[in-house]
Scaffold this motif. Structure first.
Motif, PDB file in Angstrom:
ATOM      1  N   LYS A 192      10.803  13.749  19.311  1.00  0.00           N
ATOM      2  CA  LYS A 192      12.211  13.478  19.593  1.00  0.00           C
ATOM      3  C   LYS A 192      12.316  12.155  20.338  1.00  0.00           C
ATOM      4  CE  LYS A 192      16.388  15.314  21.810  1.00  0.00           C
ATOM      5  NZ  LYS A 192      16.974  16.456  22.569  1.00  0.00           N
ATOM      6  N   GLY A 193      13.280  11.331  19.957  1.00  0.00           N
ATOM      7  CA  GLY A 193      13.515  10.053  20.617  1.00  0.00           C
ATOM      8  C   GLY A 193      14.720  10.121  21.541  1.00  0.00           C
ATOM      9  N   ILE A 194      14.603   9.476  22.679  1.00  0.00           N
ATOM     10  CA  ILE A 194      15.682   9.437  23.664  1.00  0.00           C
ATOM     11  C   ILE A 194      15.976   7.976  24.013  1.00  0.00           C
ATOM     12  CG2 ILE A 194      16.361  10.034  26.027  1.00  0.00           C
ATOM     13  CD1 ILE A 194      14.587  12.467  25.848  1.00  0.00           C
ATOM     14  N   PRO A 195      17.231   7.540  23.888  1.00  0.00           N
ATOM     15  CA  PRO A 195      17.559   6.166  24.288  1.00  0.00           C
ATOM     16  C   PRO A 195      17.609   6.042  25.812  1.00  0.00           C
ATOM     17  CG  PRO A 195      19.535   7.299  23.584  1.00  0.00           C
ATOM     18  CD  PRO A 195      18.398   8.246  23.340  1.00  0.00           C
ATOM     19  N   TYR A 196      17.246   4.878  26.308  1.00  0.00           N
ATOM     20  CA  TYR A 196      17.337   4.640  27.747  1.00  0.00           C
ATOM     21  C   TYR A 196      17.684   3.183  27.992  1.00  0.00           C
ATOM     22  CZ  TYR A 196      12.993   1.957  28.138  1.00  0.00           C
ATOM     23  OH  TYR A 196      12.040   0.986  28.038  1.00  0.00           O
TER      24      TYR A 196
END
Length: 311
Positions: A192-196
């Motif tokens: 899973k990718g999470i933007p930051y």
């Protein structure tokens, strides 16, 4: 029994960031209820980074360091830290505080929900990056995604959480010029990718130049694809066919007794063009052969000079 986290942090000339980073990490993790260890890898720093880590290790029992014998590069430093980590989950991040420690609880939450890899990528609204840095980043990932067999989000970073099962597989990999961002994508598992949004560097300046980005892109492409060889083959076939079409013009010029001096400039331009093309193709082939040559040597990817980790 509490689950254990291993946080792997490569450091190169980051002496002024170490104490502040440890304080921020301790604050973020203390509320989660996990046991944890911080493993710093001093990647041949030229300042007092190692001494700064050792001072913190004397204060905090959960702080460890690995001193490499020279600067091997960030990906090899990550490999050294991951090889030494034994937590139920391993988190990798930079030492410059641009990877926000306050995001750790969210990474852990997704891990507890069943994801094996939770990676992060920079949001488009990154206000701390210059126009050149944003352009170079987009170009880098565009080239990698076009020419390799893996797909990376624009701005994907080395700030990620990996389950122990994933790390056990990564520990078995001993490649020359490892491209870790691509390797984590390649192993699969549930991701899973999470933007930051990156924070501003606490101290120091970014060290990635255009040349280093170019070298990283080439290494990533050749590590995960032979597509450049197919392109070279296609170019060779195309221009070979074009040369066949040129034969009637040569015959007409010869038997028609045209002025042999005319066309000298176009001849030289053609020779120079095809000469450059041949060198390009040979360069692509040579790069792959060079990687094979270095891989067959089976040299260690890193050498540890000292550490306070118990073997």
């Amino acid at each position: 029994m509490k689950k254990k986290l291993s946080i792997v942090i490569p450091a190169y000339n980051e002496e002024k960031n170490i104490a502040h980073l440890i304080a921020e990490l301790s604050k973020s993790i203390s509320s989660t209820g996990y046991d944890y260890e911080l493993i710093f890898i001093n990647d041949g720093s030229r300042d007092n980074t190692l001494q700064a880590i050792q001072q913190q290790a004397d204060i905090y029992p959960h702080v460890y360091y690995i001193e490499l014998s020279k600067n091997f590069g960030k990906d090899y430093a990550l490999k050294a830290g991951i090889d030494a980590a034994n937590g139920d989950a391993i988190i990798t991040m930079d030492a410059d505080l641009q990877h926000p420690p306050h995001l750790l609880p969210e990474l852990l939450k997704n891990w507890e929900e069943g994801f094996d890899i939770i990676y992060t990528y920079r949001a488009e609204s990154n206000r701390h990056a210059s126009a050149y840095q944003r352009f170079a980043s987009k170009l880098f990932y565009k080239i990698v995604n076009t020419l390799s067999d893996i797909k990376l989000e624009n701005g994907i970073s080395d700030f990620r959480l990996m389950d122990k099962r994933v790390v056990d597989e990564l520990k078995q990999i001993n490649e020359y010029e490892i491209f870790f961002r691509g390797m984590v994508k390649w192993v699969g598992f549930k991701q899973k990718g999470i933007p930051y949004t990156p924070a501003e560097r606490h101290t120091g300046e970014a060290s990635y130049s255009f040349f280093r980005l170019f070298k990283l892109a080439v290494g990533g492409i050749m590590a995960f694809s032979v597509r450049p060889l197919y392109i070279a083959t296609g170019l060779g076939l195309f221009f070979s066919f074009a040369a066949i079409l040129y034969i009637p013009y040569v015959l007409i010029s010869y038997f028609g007794d045209y002025d042999k001096v005319s066309g000298w400039a176009s001849l030289i331009a053609t020779v120079a063009f095809f000469g450059g093309l041949q060198l390009l193709v040979l360069g692509i082939i040579g790069s792959y052969l060079g990687k094979i040559f270095m891989q067959t040597k089976q040299r260690p990817t890193y050498i540890i000079r000292s550490t306070n980790l118990q073997k």
